[in-house]
Design an enzyme around this catalytic site. Structure first.
Site, mmCIF file in Angstrom:
data_model
loop_
_atom_site.group_PDB
_atom_site.id
_atom_site.type_symbol
_atom_site.label_atom_id
_atom_site.label_comp_id
_atom_site.label_asym_id
_atom_site.label_seq_id
_atom_site.Cartn_x
_atom_site.Cartn_y
_atom_site.Cartn_z
ATOM 1 N N ARG A 121 -5.823 -7.992 -5.426
ATOM 2 C CA ARG A 121 -6.142 -9.236 -5.821
ATOM 3 C C ARG A 121 -6.713 -9.480 -7.128
ATOM 4 N NH1 ARG A 121 -6.910 -11.244 -0.341
ATOM 5 N NH2 ARG A 121 -4.841 -10.593 0.481
ATOM 6 N N LEU A 122 -6.419 -8.233 -8.128
ATOM 7 C CA LEU A 122 -6.649 -8.262 -9.520
ATOM 8 C C LEU A 122 -5.543 -9.249 -10.380
ATOM 9 C CD1 LEU A 122 -8.324 -4.820 -9.967
ATOM 10 C CD2 LEU A 122 -9.234 -6.907 -9.187
#
Ligand SMILES: Cc1cc2nc3c(=O)[nH]c(=O)nc-3n(C[C@H](O)[C@H](O)[C@H](O)COP(=O)(O)O)c2cc1C
Length: 205
Positions: A184-185
């Site tokens: 989720r970066l």
């Protein structure tokens, strides 16, 4: 190639043109997206201050902006008459990318609208006359009869563009390119119009 500056951001001097980047992503979406890569949501907010959104098709894109066509008397048409600003959203699932575009909206010229209308299939041209888009319909049968009557009226001749059938150009002030990244970066590249050019920065995901 983007070069991180001393603050870990992006060096604005290295920023690419977001229109060119959009064209690159759109070309990739055309290859990857099985159905309607040109489908986008368009969000408007009219005099009642209630945001509303719906899907439309992107029909043109160049340095001037992003164009879609619709009925100017529809809900979105009324909202744009009261508040000529919109937000567009593309989500290309196979690429795990989204693009968000915001800015003022201007009508395309009658000439541009005529030219695009002429390329539509005849059934869609007749439908543009037959449909009071977004207004309550009391009888589906009456709608179909109206369509049939129009088909007879224009038999053997070109269907002209209805005056209420218009093109709208969203002139971007802000374009964000979002890419899925592990854990989720995600990557978010924001371009904001800055005079005649663009300033690029990154946003936290
Ligand atoms: C994939 C897709 C593409 C669409 N493209 C258009 C379009 O280009 N123009 C249009 O007027 N409506 C289009 N529609 C229908 C709109 O989503 C909407 O129902 C209609 O424009 C009325 O919206 P409004 O009542 O908010 O004005 C499309 C719908 C879908 C699902």
């Amino acid at each position: 190639m983007l070069v991180p500056d001393a603050r870990g951001g992006l060096d604005a001097r290295m920023a690419v043109d977001p229109h060119a980047l959009f064209d690159e992503w759109f070309a990739e979406a055309r290859l990857a997206e099985p159905d309607l890569p040109e489908a986008m949501s368009v969000a408007t907010c009219g005099a009642d201050r209630q945001p509303s959104t719906r899907m439309v098709l992107l029909k043109q894109h160049d340095e001037r902006g992003f164009v879609f066509f619709t009925n100017g008397e529809s809900r979105k048409g009324e909202a744009l008459a009261a508040n000529p600003r919109a937000a567009l959203l593309f989500h290309w699932k196979p690429l795990k990318r989204q693009v968000r575009i915001e800015g003022p909206v201007e009508p395309v010229s009658d000439g541009e609208a005529d030219a695009y209308f002429a390329t539509r299939v005849r059934e869609a041209q007749l439908g543009a006359w037959a449909s009071d888009q977004s207004r309550p319909m009391t009888s589906r049968q009456r709608f179909e009869e109206r369509y049939q009557a129009l088909a007879e009226r224009y038999e053997g001749r070109d269907v002209p563009r209805p005056p209420h059938w218009r093109g709208y150009r969203v002139v971007p002030e802000r374009i964000e390119f979002w890419t899925d990244r592990a854990h989720r970066l995600h990557e978010r590249r924001l371009f904001v119009r800055d005079g005649g050019g663009w300033t690029e920065s990154l946003l936290y995901p």
